[in-house]
Enzyme design. Structure first.
Site, PDB file in Angstrom:
ATOM      1  N   GLY A 122     -11.177  -6.371   1.239  1.00 15.19           N
ATOM      2  CA  GLY A 122     -11.812  -6.479   2.549  1.00 15.19           C
ATOM      3  C   GLY A 122     -12.241  -7.898   2.857  1.00 15.19           C
ATOM      4  O   GLY A 122     -13.322  -8.138   3.395  1.00 15.19           O
ATOM      5  N   ASP A 162      -1.263  -1.669  -3.902  1.00 13.12           N
ATOM      6  CA  ASP A 162      -2.634  -1.776  -3.385  1.00 13.12           C
ATOM      7  C   ASP A 162      -3.203  -0.366  -3.194  1.00 13.12           C
ATOM      8  O   ASP A 162      -2.553   0.494  -2.588  1.00 13.12           O
ATOM      9  CB  ASP A 162      -2.573  -2.523  -2.046  1.00 13.12           C
ATOM     10  N   ILE A 181      -6.140  -9.920   1.448  1.00 15.52           N
ATOM     11  CA  ILE A 181      -6.130 -10.238   2.878  1.00 15.52           C
ATOM     12  C   ILE A 181      -4.999  -9.478   3.574  1.00 15.52           C
ATOM     13  O   ILE A 181      -3.832  -9.635   3.217  1.00 15.52           O
ATOM     14  CB  ILE A 181      -5.959 -11.765   3.083  1.00 15.52           C
ATOM     15  N   SER A 225       0.848  -1.200   0.000  1.00 14.27           N
ATOM     16  CA  SER A 225       0.000   0.000   0.000  1.00 14.27           C
ATOM     17  C   SER A 225       0.886   1.254   0.000  1.00 14.27           C
ATOM     18  O   SER A 225       2.100   1.165   0.247  1.00 14.27           O
ATOM     19  CB  SER A 225      -0.887   0.008   1.246  1.00 14.27           C
TER      20      SER A 225
HETATM   21  P1  13P Z   1      -8.890  -6.811   5.003  1.00 16.62           P
HETATM   22  O1  13P Z   1      -8.843  -5.595   5.871  1.00 16.62           O
HETATM   23  O2  13P Z   1     -10.219  -7.487   5.085  1.00 16.62           O
HETATM   24  O3  13P Z   1      -7.763  -7.758   5.246  1.00 16.62           O
HETATM   25  O4  13P Z   1      -8.759  -6.302   3.471  1.00 16.62           O
HETATM   26  C1  13P Z   1      -7.506  -6.034   2.918  1.00 16.62           C
HETATM   27  C2  13P Z   1      -7.615  -5.325   1.590  1.00 16.62           C
HETATM   28  O5  13P Z   1      -8.642  -5.242   0.950  1.00 16.62           O
HETATM   29  C3  13P Z   1      -6.373  -4.747   1.066  1.00 16.62           C
HETATM   30  O6  13P Z   1      -6.593  -4.050  -0.115  1.00 16.62           O
HETATM   31  O1  G3H Z   2      -6.863  -1.977   2.144  1.00 15.59           O
HETATM   32  C1  G3H Z   2      -5.922  -1.616   2.840  1.00 15.59           C
HETATM   33  C2  G3H Z   2      -4.886  -2.553   3.324  1.00 15.59           C
HETATM   34  O2  G3H Z   2      -5.315  -3.250   4.454  1.00 15.59           O
HETATM   35  C3  G3H Z   2      -3.608  -1.821   3.563  1.00 15.59           C
HETATM   36  O3  G3H Z   2      -3.668  -1.087   4.720  1.00 15.59           O
HETATM   37  O4  G3H Z   2      -3.102   1.193   3.900  1.00 15.59           O
HETATM   38  O5  G3H Z   2      -2.905   0.598   6.356  1.00 15.59           O
HETATM   39  O6  G3H Z   2      -1.294  -0.313   4.671  1.00 15.59           O
HETATM   40  P1  G3H Z   2      -2.684   0.182   4.925  1.00 15.59           P
HETATM   41 ZN    ZN Z   3      -8.492  -3.049  -0.218  1.00 17.68          ZN
END
Ligand code: 13P
Ligand code: G3H
Ligand code: ZN
Length: 309
Positions: free
Chosen positions: A212, A82, A255, A50
């Site tokens: 999610g 991400d 995940i 991310s």
């Molecule tokens: P979770 O918070 O359910 O693990 O989702 C992660 C996610 O969608 C990262 O992009």
């Molecule tokens: O969807 C988000 C992911 O769980 C990443 O989380 O942006 O806190 O790294 P983060």
């Molecule tokens: Zn996400």
């Protein structure tokens, strides 16, 4: 084995009715735990980073760690951005060796989402990088952004063909009722499989992404609560719902929260049992093993991608 983009991985996943796990990474132990699980289960793998992870660990550190994972594991691995927030972040990841990016324009009006997503696709495809877009908006917390239940919205199936045709994205994240974080449902978990089905009908042979998708595994919620944490009313997506999604058009399941729970729960327990410890290797190695076992569980029991590498 090299870093690869997602094209072949998704083609096979779609055809054979399973999903590839996309696991969020922030440091060396998390990467090692995930990769060891994929190696043991001979599974295809997406490691996703991310914007917050890049800020935390530094882009170069993360890409070098992932390159080390490819070299030592012999696995094909996709390294994916991400929730790319803007064109510049996507460009920086593409220029810096990522093989896949997500541009998250899900908060924008339809036309603006198309414009931004297409800009990223044009840049990425010229460089062999695949792109994930998003239509519909999940609730929950990711990074600095908190999306309330009222501001979330399901994907409108009637928009997906035009979005995919005009942007050229390689995969599409949709909102069917999951949300980010550890508190996904206040009542009974409910996912809109009718939306997923309709999207799948409108986009034949096209990979859909589910964000999610942590189950918020009770064993670790209990462990965190038992050892001084506070996660009352945490609730995730039941595993059977994820298996169903994976057998449909969903080819990538994201995940993160379940990894955080396994990692943190194990460390909390470790210190409760060994208050005298202060060598990070003692608690990080235990956390890495717990995370590995969590990922193995996901691969075999949720995603169905064991022996699909
Ligand atoms: P979770 O918070 O359910 O693990 O989702 C992660 C996610 O969608 C990262 O992009
Ligand atoms: O969807 C988000 C992911 O769980 C990443 O989380 O942006 O806190 O790294 P983060
Ligand atoms: Zn996400």
């Amino acid at each position: 084995m090299p870093l690869v983009n997602s094209t072949e991985m998704f083609k096979k996943a779609y055809k054979e009715g399973y999903a590839v796990g996309a696991f969020n990474v922030n440091n060396m132990e998390i990467i090692q735990g995930i990769v060891e699980a994929a190696q043991i289960e001979n599974a295809p793998l997406i490691l996703q980073v991310s914007a917050g992870a890049r800020r935390y660990a530094n882009h170069t550190y993360l890409i070098k760690l992932i390159e080390a994972a490819v070299e030592t594991s012999g696995l094909d691995i996709v390294v994916h951005l991400d929730h790319g927030p803007d064109f510049e972040t996507c460009k920086s990841c593409i220029d810096g060796g990522f093989t896949s990016v997500m541009i998250d324009g899900s908060h924008l009006p339809f036309e603006e989402n198309i414009k931004l997503t297409k800009q990223v696709v044009d840049y990425a495809h010229d460089r062999g990088v695949t792109v994930e877009g998003e239509l519909g908006r999940l609730a929950g917390v990711e990074d600095d952004i908190k999306v309330s239940q009222e501001d979330s919205s399901y994907t409108r199936p009637e928009e997906v063909e035009e979005f995919v045709a005009r942007t050229g994205v390689d995969s599409l994240a949709i909102a069917i009722g999951t949300s980010h974080g550890a508190f996904k449902f206040t009542g009974e978990p409910k996912l809109r499989f009718d939306i997923l089905e309709e999207v799948g009908r409108r986009l034949p042979n096209f990979p859909i992404v589910l964000h999610g998708a942590s189950s918020v595994v009770p064993e670790y919620v209990d462990m965190i609560n038992e050892f001084g944490g506070k996660l009352d009313n945490a609730k995730g997506v039941p595993e059977e719902m994820l298996r169903k999604a994976a057998s449909m058009a969903v080819c990538k399941i994201n995940i993160d929260s379940d990894l955080r729970l396994a990692f943190t729960g194990t460390i909390r327990k470790h210190f409760a049992e060994h208050p005298e410890h202060f060598d990070p290797r003692q608690y990080l190695s235990e956390a890495r093993t717990a995370l590995r076992d969590m990922v193995r569980h996901k691969i075999v029991n949720v995603l169905g991608c064991n022996n699909k590498a």
